[in-house]
Motif scaffolding. Structure first.
Motif: not given
Length: 308
Positions: A13-34
């Protein structure tokens, strides 16, 4: 990985997110942290409404959530994710949870989703005071390359891991010196770990992976380096080291971005002075004069930045 059935493991799943988002996307970081990477991926696969609901549950405002959904949904492609995992397996690339690499968690919601790495992985898990970034201009002078080689080789012989970005000039000189001294080095790439860049350093990058070092990236195998990915990559160099030494840098050098990331993270920054007539030392002099960077003229002084 069968993403259509959402049977992804946490790393997949982490690998998938690395293909879906660009590096440093804090919105994705907030979502996946939550929500966690797997649940966040399931919401995305379920469609726009489910994704927006997950973003709302993570307290992300409507406008930001709408923009994020517009960025991510077109990029989700189960076939491409599977191809990335297959390429990783073919090239001996390991998927690593960033939480196991000291320093990356300091990036907060801008931390990478996953690290793709090939070579000897141990340097990535060494304590921060055992890793130093040695970076600088691509169009380095002979003076800069000489100073870099002396500092990097001496530190490598002391067991310090030399971290850089595999670019021409200072970066390449730092990696080569570490290898020549029998030490260890980490090359953070802006493209996929299977995609040596620049092409002229392909042999060097291969030697890093083959001789006790590691080649690492936050983007999936096959990914091309872009201007944004180069800039984002610099935060990884800063985060995974206790100190950053800039040997040569022009006034607009990307190395200054790395130094500023390091300072923002509370890391120590050093800069090597050069001739006042040299354009490739202008950035270093500015760091010393305006950013309180430590003046570094030897390996001993660089070593002191690590707190030893």
């Amino acid at each position: 990985m069968n993403t259509t059935l959402t049977t992804a493991t946490a790393l997949e799943a982490r690998a998938a997110w690395s293909t879906i988002t660009e590096p440093g996307d804090t919105t994705a970081g907030t979502l996946t942290r939550h929500a966690g990477h797997t649940a966040a991926l399931e919401a995305l696969i379920a469609g726009r409404d489910a994704l927006l609901a997950a973003l709302a549950a993570a307290d992300i405002d409507v406008d930001e959530a709408t923009q994020a959904a517009a960025r991510w949904l077109p990029r989700h492609n189960a076939r491409l994710i599977d191809q990335a995992l297959e390429t990783a397996a073919r090239h001996g690339i390991t998927l690593i949870d960033p939480a196991t690499i000291p320093g990356l968690s300091d990036l907060g919601d801008a931390a990478p989703h996953i690290i793709w790495a090939r070579g000897t992985l141990a340097p990535l898990t060494r304590d921060l005071p055992e890793r130093i970034a040695v970076i600088g201009a691509r169009a380095a002078t002979s003076y800069g390359e000489h100073v870099t080689a002396e500092i990097a080789a001496d530190l490598a012989r002391r067991g310090i891991v030399i971290v850089s970005g595999a670019a021409y000039g200072i970066d390449a000189a730092a990696h080569r010196a570490a290898l020549a001294a029998g030490g260890s080095t980490i090359a953070w790439l802006a493209g996929g770990a299977d995609r040596p860049y620049p092409a002229g350093n392909s042999e060097l990058i291969a030697r890093i992976a083959d001789r006790g070092g590691v080649v690492a990236s936050e983007v999936a195998p096959g990914s091309a380096p872009t201007r944004w990915r180069f800039l984002a990559r610099n935060r990884l160099i800063a985060a995974t080291t206790a100190a950053t030494v800039v040997v040569e840098a022009g006034v607009r050098s990307g190395s200054l971005t790395t130094a500023h990331h390091a300072a923002a993270l509370g890391r120590t920054v050093g800069a090597v002075p050069g001739p006042v007539t040299s354009a490739t030392s202008t950035g270093c002099h500015r760091l010393i004069r305006e950013a309180d960077a430590h003046l570094v003229t030897s390996a001993d002084e660089a070593y002191e930045l690590l707190g030893h």
